[in-house]
Design a protein around this motif. Structure first.
Motif, PDB file in Angstrom:
ATOM      1  N   UNK A  94       0.852  -1.129  -0.070  1.00 25.33           N
ATOM      2  CA  UNK A  94       0.009   0.065   0.020  1.00 25.33           C
ATOM      3  C   UNK A  94       0.658   1.149  -0.023  1.00 25.33           C
ATOM      4  N   UNK A  95       2.254   1.198   0.120  1.00 24.19           N
ATOM      5  CA  UNK A  95       3.057   2.259   0.168  1.00 24.19           C
ATOM      6  C   UNK A  95       2.893   3.284   1.229  1.00 24.19           C
ATOM      7  N   UNK A  96       2.168   3.238   2.221  1.00 28.55           N
ATOM      8  CA  UNK A  96       2.073   3.820   3.053  1.00 28.55           C
ATOM      9  C   UNK A  96       1.074   3.137   4.357  1.00 28.55           C
ATOM     10  N   UNK A  97       1.259   3.396   5.418  1.00 26.51           N
ATOM     11  CA  UNK A  97       0.643   2.951   6.583  1.00 26.51           C
ATOM     12  C   UNK A  97      -0.219   4.089   7.300  1.00 26.51           C
ATOM     13  N   UNK A  98      -1.282   4.130   7.359  1.00 25.69           N
ATOM     14  CA  UNK A  98      -2.039   5.333   8.006  1.00 25.69           C
ATOM     15  C   UNK A  98      -1.763   5.181   9.588  1.00 25.69           C
ATOM     16  N   UNK A  99      -1.521   6.331  10.270  1.00 26.74           N
ATOM     17  CA  UNK A  99      -1.082   6.340  11.519  1.00 26.74           C
ATOM     18  C   UNK A  99      -2.234   5.962  12.482  1.00 26.74           C
ATOM     19  N   UNK A 100      -3.326   6.270  12.016  1.00 27.98           N
ATOM     20  CA  UNK A 100      -4.336   5.869  12.817  1.00 27.98           C
ATOM     21  C   UNK A 100      -5.098   4.370  12.490  1.00 27.98           C
ATOM     22  N   UNK A 101      -4.307   3.864  11.563  1.00 31.80           N
ATOM     23  CA  UNK A 101      -4.902   2.416  11.065  1.00 31.80           C
ATOM     24  C   UNK A 101      -5.006   1.560  12.309  1.00 31.80           C
ATOM     25  N   UNK A 129      -1.701   0.630  14.923  1.00 31.17           N
ATOM     26  CA  UNK A 129      -2.203   0.632  16.489  1.00 31.17           C
ATOM     27  C   UNK A 129      -1.347  -0.877  16.751  1.00 31.17           C
ATOM     28  N   UNK A 130      -1.567  -1.941  15.996  1.00 32.94           N
ATOM     29  CA  UNK A 130      -1.070  -3.166  16.216  1.00 32.94           C
ATOM     30  C   UNK A 130       0.473  -3.249  16.387  1.00 32.94           C
ATOM     31  N   UNK A 131       1.163  -2.246  15.419  1.00 28.25           N
ATOM     32  CA  UNK A 131       2.576  -2.582  15.323  1.00 28.25           C
ATOM     33  C   UNK A 131       3.021  -1.729  16.676  1.00 28.25           C
ATOM     34  N   UNK A 132       2.188  -0.580  17.149  1.00 26.32           N
ATOM     35  CA  UNK A 132       2.810   0.206  18.242  1.00 26.32           C
ATOM     36  C   UNK A 132       2.542  -0.989  19.568  1.00 26.32           C
ATOM     37  N   UNK A 133       1.559  -1.421  19.476  1.00 26.61           N
ATOM     38  CA  UNK A 133       1.272  -2.481  20.575  1.00 26.61           C
ATOM     39  C   UNK A 133       2.374  -3.460  20.637  1.00 26.61           C
TER      40      UNK A 133
END
Length: 430
Positions: free
Chosen positions: A373-380, A384-388
């Motif tokens: 997708x070329x980009x990962x929306x910060x609110x997606x 959130x899964x990556x931050x967790x």
């Protein structure tokens, strides 16, 4: 006490040297060299556990036959490593006395000197002023000799009464007078040198006792003066019963002897012979008994010393085992503490490795997602899964600050408040 102003010559051996000495020549030749008897050499060999030449050894050696020496058994006791022979010219009888007599206690040496200085033991031709033990033995023997002739049912209560035991004298009526005079002279000589006879009462019966020679407090031996009997075969074809037609009876021989011990299984201490009566042997008998008392003292000291060494060895062994146990316990504690640190280190390393694995996994997922997708929306949801996921990696990583997690939360009683009180209030309100 040692004999004053007597010239003495000592011969000292190590145990190994004495072993070689004993196997170098016959015992009679060695005895002449040492100034003792060949019997004494045998006693020393026995006491120090030194094997001596066996019967026939010297004969076979003289005939040129091959002979083997009995090996010297190893012994580590200090008291067995040094053997000393003493030659005392003033003692007059070095060949008949143990080399140990010079190591006797002072009271034993005094008894020996006293016995030698008193001269020959005199046995009277008649019993005059007898010792109480002898008088009691005479009374008992006469009582039994008189009562035995009376049938049991005709005896009075006094005649049926058994007298208390006396010193051991077992002889026929014909030898009674001589036996009593012998025993009387023997007891009085023993008491003159600090000894005597005592009755060793049988705890099971007050009518049974053994006579014990005591010298300077030492129980030397149990003794009995008896008459030797011989077996005589009697044939009476006219006897009423079968067992009376051919029977064996013991007939007194008038030969007296002193038994060495409570029975006749040991060689006698003294016995009448054709050339010499017991009356002439009492001097030597008393000296032999004094020597035995001295040897018993020495044996007791050796035993006590060995027992002391055994107890000391046991004490050291217990202390050594306790020290080993204490050291082992301390080592176990230190090893347990060290193992705990190692386990903690391994646990931290494993956590660190797991955190690295989680981060690599999350980065790989992010690369795959970004490639699509070329980009990962910060609110997606994926962001959130990556931050967790990275927070969980930081939480288990020992090298980073651990962010808070619900997994670390606990519930305590203080968080619940007064639970019982709130229930009571709600009930009353209702």
């Amino acid at each position: 006490m040692p004999i004053a102003n007597s010239e003495s010559e000592d011969r000292t051996f190590s145990r190994e040297q004495f072993y070689e000495f004993v196997w170098s020549a016959p015992a009679t030749k060695l005895a002449a060299e040492l100034g003792c008897s060949d019997v004494m050499i045998g006693k020393v060999c026995l006491a120090y556990d030194v094997p001596k030449p066996y019967s026939g050894y010297w004969t076979k050696l003289a005939c040129g036959k091959d002979v083997d020496k009995t090996p010297l058994p190893p012994r580590s006791e200090p008291e067995l490593q040094r053997i000393v022979f003493h030659r005392h010219d003033a003692a007059h009888s070095p060949a008949d006395e143990s080399p140990a007599d010079l190591r006797f206690d002072s009271d034993i040496m005094e008894a020996l000197e006293r016995a030698r200085s008193l001269g020959p033991v005199k046995v009277n031709h008649s019993l005059q002023n007898p010792h109480k033990l002898v008088a009691d033995a005479k009374t008992k023997h006469e009582h039994e000799a008189a009562v035995i002739k009376i049938p049991w049912l005709e005896r009075t209560p006094q005649q049926r009464r058994r007298l208390e035991p006396t010193i051991s004298i077992n002889v026929s009526d014909a030898c009674l007078g001589r036996a009593l005079r012998l025993m009387d002279a023997f007891i009085k000589r023993l008491e003159a040198i600090g000894g005597g006879l005592v009755l060793d009462q049988n705890p099971q019966s007050k009518y049974a006792a053994e006579t014990v020679v005591v010298i300077k407090g030492e129980n030397v031996t149990k003794i009995r003066l008896r008459e030797k009997n011989k077996q005589v075969r009697i044939s009476d074809p006219n006897a009423k019963f079968d067992w009376d037609r051919n029977r064996t009876e013991l007939v007194p021989t008038s030969i007296l002897l002193f038994d060495d011990g409570p029975s006749s299984y040991h060689p006698p201490l003294a016995i009448d012979t054709r050339k010499k009566k017991i009356e002439e042997m009492l001097d030597d008998l008393v000296i032999e008994l004094i020597t035995r008392a001295g040897e018993q003292r020495i044996a007791q000291r050796i035993w006590q010393e060995r027992e002391r060494e055994r107890r000391e060895s046991e004490r050291l062994r217990c202390e050594r085992e306790a020290e080993i146990k204490r050291t082992q316990e301390e080592l176990g504690k230190r090893q347990a503490a060290e193992q705990k640190r190692v386990d903690q280190l391994l646990q931290l390393a494993e956590s660190w490795e797991k955190s690295k694995l989680i981060r690599e996994f999350l980065e790989a997922i992010g690369d795959v997602y970004a490639a699509k997708s070329m980009a990962i929306p910060i609110d997606s949801e994926f962001a959130r899964y990556l931050r967790w996921g990275f927070e969980q990696a930081d939480r288990i990583d020992p090298l980073r600050h651990s962010p808070p997690s619900v997994l670390d939360e606990v519930v305590s009683e203080s968080d619940l408040g007064d639970f019982s009180g709130s229930n009571s209030n709600s009930d009353s309100t209702a």
